[in-house]
Scaffold this active site. Structure first.
Site, PDB file in Angstrom:
ATOM      1  CG  HIS A 263     -23.178  15.682  -6.893  1.00 41.73           C
ATOM      2  ND1 HIS A 263     -23.617  16.627  -7.999  1.00 41.73           N
ATOM      3  CD2 HIS A 263     -23.313  17.102  -6.068  1.00 41.73           C
ATOM      4  CE1 HIS A 263     -24.000  17.497  -7.927  1.00 41.73           C
ATOM      5  NE2 HIS A 263     -23.451  17.804  -5.923  1.00 41.73           N
ATOM      6  CD  GLU A 264     -22.665  15.896  -2.469  1.00 45.69           C
ATOM      7  OE1 GLU A 264     -22.230  16.320  -1.798  1.00 45.69           O
ATOM      8  OE2 GLU A 264     -23.710  15.864  -3.015  1.00 45.69           O
ATOM      9  CG  HIS A 267     -19.999  19.299  -3.166  1.00 42.91           C
ATOM     10  ND1 HIS A 267     -19.987  21.145  -3.555  1.00 42.91           N
ATOM     11  CD2 HIS A 267     -20.850  19.109  -3.764  1.00 42.91           C
ATOM     12  CE1 HIS A 267     -21.039  21.171  -4.615  1.00 42.91           C
ATOM     13  NE2 HIS A 267     -22.097  20.148  -4.116  1.00 42.91           N
ATOM     14  CD  GLU A 293     -24.044  22.294  -5.692  1.00 40.38           C
ATOM     15  OE1 GLU A 293     -24.208  21.612  -6.817  1.00 40.38           O
ATOM     16  OE2 GLU A 293     -24.484  22.183  -4.536  1.00 40.38           O
TER      17      GLU A 293
END
Length: 501
Positions: A263-264, A267, A293
């Site tokens: 997930h990160e 980003h 996001e």
């Protein structure tokens, strides 16, 4: 029309100074959450407050206002026009806010993070409650400065997503709140048993970190411009030259640390791929939180939970965890996609019930900001909503309202962007598959680079050049909508759990 080249050059220099101050603040914030000694809070609060004050003064400077007046309506190329548009929006908003309030809020945020960390460790919401009350009051004060006659929560939401109308955001959340529970109910009635035992056992956090590093390398993370650390709550900070991410490890389940890291990574990859030729200007910055996001949710769910991902990653799993030598791709894939709505922790939630976690937080924080709910009532109302939406109630405050770091950062209005970003991610997936091919097939045949390249070309390289809907239209042909996400969830989980209709 008068020559505005000198005015734009002066404007550009002024804005770059402001953005560099912001980037410095981000790294100090990262340091506080990752490496700063426990005794450093008092100084760090003042350092961050000072930097926030300087950034605010630069943004509200009278000279900048004069430059903006001169540049408004000027014949500028699209990039310069976008830079002026973005700074004009922020300047007009922030000029109404006193510097003292900005510095008090930044100081309170820094102090509240340490209080939250202590309260979570002690499982004591009452310890955090006074800090939360103070932050809510500060944010109400901010909203009243910006727009005294408007709903304060709408004003705060615009901090994180200025170009998606709040009513449309609520409409998308309402759609998910309506569509997801019947799908979860059908899964509960399904004869297909979830396979959630594939990754159970004891897994050394040091080995987990080594495993995650190898996965991130395979995904395409540029270690020369990034780093991986651990923190109580996973996050990402930085610039195109230094995009850092964190995760956390659960000794009993390596999927948690992996999923958070992927997930990160989404980003961080977005930040690393921003147009470096525009570094120091708004066009060199990410397009607010719905798009930000969307990138993390794209990689976490559409890639990291795909069957092809596990086909590529299984050899890395076996290398680091010999106890999983008999793990098959199918078991790994099904375990990564098991639906467990009775999970109280948001970051450990499955892709489907995750959105009901967001609805819980959205409804509570909106009521807090609107002064419709007292802070002391939060644990009880949290449990009530979790039971209503997800059929579970956390056993402790640490598993309930203290689990997320966001409120200690005063980021009221942020939570909706997770689900809105998920909607945008599904749109990007549909557009990618129309242009390149099914995600599973592309990853299986050619690895992750074609996915990264498509996102870089259609999303990352634009920075803030386009407003949110304009970027989505440019990349996918339509503005933000929940339809692709709802269709994707129905198809995927209908197939996994043999649900017809």
């Amino acid at each position: 029309m008068a020559d505005t080249s000198d005015a734009y050059q002066t404007f550009e220099q002024h804005v770059e100074r402001m953005i560099q101050v912001s980037h410095a603040s981000r790294i100090l914030d990262w340091d506080q959450q990752v490496t700063m000694p426990e005794g450093g809070t008092a100084a760090r609060s003042r350092q961050l407050a000072t930097l926030s004050g300087i950034e605010h003064e630069l943004l509200c400077d009278d000279e900048l206002g004069t430059l903006l007046d001169e540049l408004d309506g000027a014949e500028l190329d699209p990039v310069r026009a976008a830079n002026v548009r973005e700074i004009r929006r922020r300047h007009d908003r922030e000029v109404r806010v006193p510097s003292d309030l900005v510095e008090r809020t930044r100081r309170a945020r820094s102090d509240a993070f340490e209080t939250w960390s202590e309260a979570k460790a002690a499982d004591d919401f009452a310890t955090f409650a006074p800090a939360l009350e103070n932050l809510i009051e500060l944010r109400r004060e901010y909203a009243a400065c910006v727009a005294p006659d408007r709903d304060p929560y709408r004003v705060l939401f615009e901090e994180f997503e200025p170009y998606v109308e709040f009513d449309r955001a609520v409409e998308i959340l309402d759609t998910l709140r309506k569509e997801i529970p019947p799908l979860i109910d059908a899964i509960r009635r399904s004869d297909v048993s979830p396979d959630d035992g594939a990754f159970k056992g004891s897994f050394d956090p040091t080995k987990q970190e080594s495993f995650v590093r190898d996965v991130l390398s395979d995904l395409g993370y540029d270690w020369d411009r990034g780093r991986l650390d651990t923190s109580p709550h996973p996050f990402q900070r930085g610039s195109p030259y230094d995009a850092r991410l964190t995760t956390r490890f659960d000794r009993t389940n390596p999927l948690d640390g992996l999923t958070s890291a992927v997930h990160e990574f989404g980003h961080a990859l977005y930040v690393q791929n921003l147009p470096r030729e525009h570094y120091g200007s708004p066009v060199g910055e990410p397009r607010d939180m719905v798009v930000h996001e969307s990138q993390s949710r794209f990689w976490e769910n559409h890639v990291g939970r795909s069957r092809a991902f596990w086909e590529r990653t299984l050899s890395i799993v076996r290398e680091h965890f010999p106890q999983l030598d008999d793990l098959t791709v199918e078991r790994a894939y099904r375990s990564a996609n098991v639906v467990t709505p009775d999970t109280p922790i948001r970051v450990a939630a499955d892709e489907l019930s995750y959105h009901l976690h967001i609805v819980v937080r959205f409804e509570i924080e909106r009521a807090l900001v609107r002064d419709e709910l007292d802070v002391s009532e939060v644990p009880a109302i949290w449990n009530e909503k979790m039971e209503s939406y997800l059929g579970c109630s956390p056993e402790s405050a640490a598993e309930g309202p203290l689990q997320d770091v966001h409120w200690s950062n005063a980021t009221f209005g942020y939570f909706p962007t997770y689900s809105l970003g998920s909607a945008a991610a599904a749109q990007f997936r549909s557009a990618f598959e129309a242009a390149v091919g099914p995600v599973d097939e592309v990853v299986r045949d050619d690895g992750f680079e074609p996915v990264s390249e498509w996102l870089r070309e259609n999303v990352h390289r634009h920075g803030k050049r386009f407003r949110t809907d304009d970027l989505l239209i440019e990349a996918t042909g339509e503005p933000l909508t929940a339809d692709p996400l709802v269709n994707y969830l129905r198809e995927k989980y209908g197939r996994l759990y043999a649900i017809s209709g």
